[in-house]
Design a protein around this motif. Structure first.
Motif, PDB file in Angstrom:
ATOM      1  N   ILE A 100      45.384  55.747  47.880  1.00 55.81           N
ATOM      2  CA  ILE A 100      45.282  54.278  47.995  1.00 55.81           C
ATOM      3  C   ILE A 100      43.996  53.798  47.318  1.00 55.81           C
ATOM      4  CG2 ILE A 100      45.008  52.367  49.657  1.00 55.81           C
ATOM      5  CD1 ILE A 100      46.888  54.009  51.532  1.00 55.81           C
ATOM      6  N   PHE A 101      42.923  54.532  47.530  1.00 52.81           N
ATOM      7  CA  PHE A 101      41.628  54.195  46.945  1.00 52.81           C
ATOM      8  C   PHE A 101      41.731  54.176  45.409  1.00 52.81           C
ATOM      9  CE2 PHE A 101      37.018  55.529  46.257  1.00 52.81           C
ATOM     10  CZ  PHE A 101      36.516  54.291  46.597  1.00 52.81           C
TER      11      PHE A 101
ATOM     12  N   LEU B 156      43.646  48.879  40.034  1.00 53.98           N
ATOM     13  CA  LEU B 156      43.933  47.441  39.976  1.00 53.98           C
ATOM     14  C   LEU B 156      42.656  46.670  39.642  1.00 53.98           C
ATOM     15  CD1 LEU B 156      46.027  45.154  40.543  1.00 53.98           C
ATOM     16  CD2 LEU B 156      45.150  45.112  42.871  1.00 53.98           C
ATOM     17  N   VAL B 157      41.569  47.001  40.354  1.00 53.94           N
ATOM     18  CA  VAL B 157      40.292  46.321  40.140  1.00 53.94           C
ATOM     19  C   VAL B 157      39.853  46.502  38.683  1.00 53.94           C
ATOM     20  CG1 VAL B 157      37.820  46.364  40.734  1.00 53.94           C
ATOM     21  CG2 VAL B 157      39.550  46.487  42.541  1.00 53.94           C
ATOM     22  N   SER B 158      39.974  47.734  38.192  1.00 51.51           N
ATOM     23  CA  SER B 158      39.521  48.037  36.837  1.00 51.51           C
ATOM     24  C   SER B 158      40.304  47.233  35.794  1.00 51.51           C
ATOM     25  CB  SER B 158      39.663  49.539  36.619  1.00 51.51           C
ATOM     26  OG  SER B 158      40.002  49.827  35.316  1.00 51.51           O
ATOM     27  N   ILE B 159      41.624  47.129  35.983  1.00 53.52           N
ATOM     28  CA  ILE B 159      42.428  46.382  35.001  1.00 53.52           C
ATOM     29  C   ILE B 159      42.123  44.885  35.084  1.00 53.52           C
ATOM     30  CG2 ILE B 159      44.793  45.780  34.302  1.00 53.52           C
ATOM     31  CD1 ILE B 159      45.600  48.627  35.076  1.00 53.52           C
ATOM     32  N   VAL B 160      41.960  44.410  36.312  1.00 50.83           N
ATOM     33  CA  VAL B 160      41.639  42.981  36.480  1.00 50.83           C
ATOM     34  C   VAL B 160      40.293  42.685  35.811  1.00 50.83           C
ATOM     35  CG1 VAL B 160      41.020  41.216  38.188  1.00 50.83           C
ATOM     36  CG2 VAL B 160      43.031  42.658  38.562  1.00 50.83           C
TER      37      VAL B 160
ATOM     38  N   MET C   7      42.505  48.575  28.038  1.00 49.49           N
ATOM     39  CA  MET C   7      42.196  48.061  29.380  1.00 49.49           C
ATOM     40  C   MET C   7      41.994  49.212  30.384  1.00 49.49           C
ATOM     41  SD  MET C   7      42.811  44.716  28.968  1.00 49.49           S
ATOM     42  CE  MET C   7      43.467  43.878  30.355  1.00 49.49           C
ATOM     43  N   LEU C   8      42.370  50.427  29.947  1.00 52.94           N
ATOM     44  CA  LEU C   8      42.342  51.550  30.887  1.00 52.94           C
ATOM     45  C   LEU C   8      41.019  52.321  30.886  1.00 52.94           C
ATOM     46  CD1 LEU C   8      45.962  52.952  30.425  1.00 52.94           C
ATOM     47  CD2 LEU C   8      45.147  51.151  31.902  1.00 52.94           C
ATOM     48  N   LYS C   9      40.014  51.770  30.207  1.00 54.63           N
ATOM     49  CA  LYS C   9      38.725  52.471  30.161  1.00 54.63           C
ATOM     50  C   LYS C   9      38.187  52.731  31.576  1.00 54.63           C
ATOM     51  CE  LYS C   9      34.071  52.365  28.428  1.00 54.63           C
ATOM     52  NZ  LYS C   9      32.931  51.580  28.018  1.00 54.63           N
ATOM     53  N   GLY C  10      38.254  51.701  32.388  1.00 57.51           N
ATOM     54  CA  GLY C  10      37.765  51.825  33.768  1.00 57.51           C
ATOM     55  C   GLY C  10      38.584  52.848  34.550  1.00 57.51           C
TER      56      GLY C  10
END
Lengths: 340, 270
Positions: free
Chosen positions: A42-43, A49-53, A93-96
């Motif tokens: 879940i984490f 989600l946070v990273s993409i946003v 966008m997936l760097k994070g």
């Protein structure tokens, strides 16, 4: 003795269930019922989600900056100086996500590897398994297979989540090449996580104290995942300024190469530091595949693998070595299983 | 073979018959240990252990903590390699035929806790499949019925008491109908009713299913109630072995088995 053999043969036929698959299934079922594993999953999804946003806000910011510059230039009548608008590359966008996988993925591998042995040690079930007609190598094969399925499930859920966000919410469509690059990133992420799984299970097998094993696992995680890549980054002059030192100084690529050639020993040392960390190899490979590094953006797979083959070989070597060690550790029959 | 051995005066004939009797005895010995030694660097855990356990016996393996009982069981169940010596289980060498040995034994270690996130059924199914049982479901319910433990199979192991876990432990150990059952301190940590139930199970398994039982314990009261033969291990060496009946006859002056144990222990020290 024939009587005994016949009695056994009555109950145990030749086509008995495959022990590797039985162990793999148990590993999978046991892990998905583990609260710690579910919490980590879940984490990871929340961070994804946070990273993409955050990345999408960053891109929106770039677009807004571009629009403002365009407006100013138009007002000044310098319409000819207009640069091309920022291009949207969804995989960038997936760097994070890659950065989070470097940290959380390694922790996931350590936790799975630790649990897969610690639960057997603490509960003495390894003794029970070893007292069944099962080869020692089957136990490791079963554990590796079960956790492979588990890691692929985690990565599959994460990537599906990413795909849904990018296409469903972001409205961007991924090309078939981009989907293949995403799938290859999943495979390299698996290799990376599995390395930590094997490392942690070896240490948990070898070290009698479970607490000590866990502490050593996390010390190695700290060194491999955080300290070494950080040292490498700090030693890289181009990393000291956002956007790159050489670019901000308007130094061209040939000039940059000429300057760096004068620091050959320093660069070799910096490279050796980075190459000793599996995390850096994973990062380089993933960044190349996802086009996060601009020089790989839009490039075909042939180009990427030609340039980054060493990273894939290093990643595979790290994993293969740990798997071999793991097999040899459990196959050592002189290990005192009283400890388990 | 029906001749009385004492009536035979011809030495050759007498020797042949004695040899045959020895062979027969060996055939009956489902556990045959010869010169078993286990060393950990300088520490000798087992020192030249020789032991035979015959088919159908309930063998109580006694000894103080650290005497080498668990090491012996670990070697006989093929978990550990001996430094020297050999052992045969049901005629199979523990070194060269470990898989054949494992097919014929059931094992319950001390304080086994199982996979607590899984149900009792899932745990039993896992071990049944590892034992090569074709239809685990039928076998699991058959064994649970035998142990009078139906109705708990869908409960998670984490919710079980120590005694309940021991019953599941016995179930996993007998599902594949082993010839020999190795129990390491089976009553350790159980309350009196748990001990009583487990004792009944052990006796029934021996009487009804004819399973040979090798039981490590330091509880002499349990040995007196359960075992047919006892062996005493001290500092890795077997210092005594005989049937319980003979032991009680030999040591008539001692009032309890504890006294006998101490007596034998003291003799061996001298």
């Amino acid at each position: 003795m024939n009587e005994i053999a016949n009695a056994v043969n009555r109950n145990i036929k030749n086509n008995s269930p495959n022990p590797v698959l039985t162990i793999a299934k148990k590993e999978y079922t046991d892990a998905v019922k583990n609260k710690l594993f579910i919490t980590l999953l879940i984490f990871l999804l929340v961070l994804t989600l946070v990273s993409i946003v955050v990345s999408s806000f960053g891109f929106q910011g770039k677009i807004a900056d571009y629009q403002n510059s365009l407006k100013i230039l138009k007002d000044l009548g310098k319409i000819t100086d207009v640069k091309t608008p920022p291009q949207f590359y969804p995989l960038q966008m997936l760097k994070g996500v890659v950065n989070y996988l470097e940290i959380i993925g390694a922790i996931l591998g350590i936790v799975l590897g630790y649990l897969s042995i610690a639960k057997e040690k603490g509960k003495r079930t390894l003794q029970l398994i070893l007292s069944r007609p099962v080869k020692r190598s089957d136990i490791i094969s079963g554990k590796i297979l079960g956790n492979t399925l588990l890691i692929f499930s985690v990565l599959g859920i994460t990537m599906l989540f990413i795909y849904l966000i990018i296409t469903g919410i972001g409205g961007a469509l991924l090309t078939s090449t981009e989907i293949i690059k995403l799938l290859l990133t999943i495979i390299f992420s698996y290799i990376y996580i599995m390395f930590f799984f094997c490392l942690s299970s070896i240490l948990t097998l070898k070290i009698s104290s479970l607490t000590q094993a866990l502490v050593i696992c996390f010390t190695i995680w700290l060194v491999f995942v955080l300290i070494i890549p950080q040292i490498g980054d700090t030693m890289d002059p181009d990393n000291q300024i956002p956007g790159g030192f050489f670019q901000s100084m308007n130094i061209s690529k040939p000039q940059e190469k000429e300057i760096m050639a004068k620091f050959h020993t320093y660069e070799t040392t910096r490279n050796a530091v980075e190459e000793s960390s599996i995390t850096k190899h994973y990062e380089r490979m993933s960044f190349a595949l996802l086009g996060i590094k601009d020089n790989y953006n839009g490039k075909n797979l042939g180009y990427i693998f030609k340039d980054r083959w060493r990273d894939s070989v290093w990643l595979l070597s790290f994993l293969i070595i740990t798997i071999i060690i793991e097999y040899s550790v459990l196959s050592n029959k002189n290990k005192n299983f009283k400890e388990f | 073979m029906n001749k009385n051995i004492n009536s035979i005066t011809n030495l050759k004939e007498r020797s042949q018959i004695l040899n045959l009797q020895d062979k027969k005895k060996l055939e009956e010995a489902v556990i045959d240990v010869n010169g078993l030694t286990k060393r950990y660097k300088d520490f000798v855990a087992l020192d030249n252990l020789n032991l035979q356990v015959n088919k159908g016996e309930i063998f109580g393996f006694l000894g103080h903590n650290g005497a080498g009982k668990t090491t012996t069981v670990n070697i006989l169940t093929t978990l550990l390699s001996p430094t020297e010596g050999s052992a045969r289980i049901c005629g199979f060498d523990i070194g060269g035929n470990s898989i054949d040995v494992r097919k014929r034994i059931g094992y319950l270690p001390e304080n086994v806790k199982f996979y607590e996130n899984l149900t009792a059924y899932e745990n039993l199914s896992f071990f049944a499949k590892l034992s090569g049982i074709q239809n685990p479901k039928v076998k699991i319910f058959e064994v649970l019925d035998y142990l009078e433990f139906r109705g708990f199979e869908n409960k998670k192991m984490g919710e079980f008491s120590k005694g309940m876990k021991q019953r599941i432990g016995i179930a996993q150990a007998i599902m594949h109908e082993p010839e020999i059952l190795f129990l390491d301190e089976p009553t350790s940590g159980l309350d009196p009713s748990g001990v009583k139930k487990l004792r009944e199970v052990i006796l029934n398994l021996n009487r009804e299913k004819h399973i040979t039982i090798f039981m490590n314990t330091h509880l002499l009261s349990e040995v007196a109630r359960t075992c047919s033969t006892i062996g005493i291990l001290s500092h890795g060496s077997l210092i005594y072995k005989d049937s319980l009946e003979n032991t009680l006859n030999k040591f008539k002056d001692e009032t309890t088995l504890e006294d006998i144990f101490l007596n034998i222990g003291n003799r061996s020290k001298k």
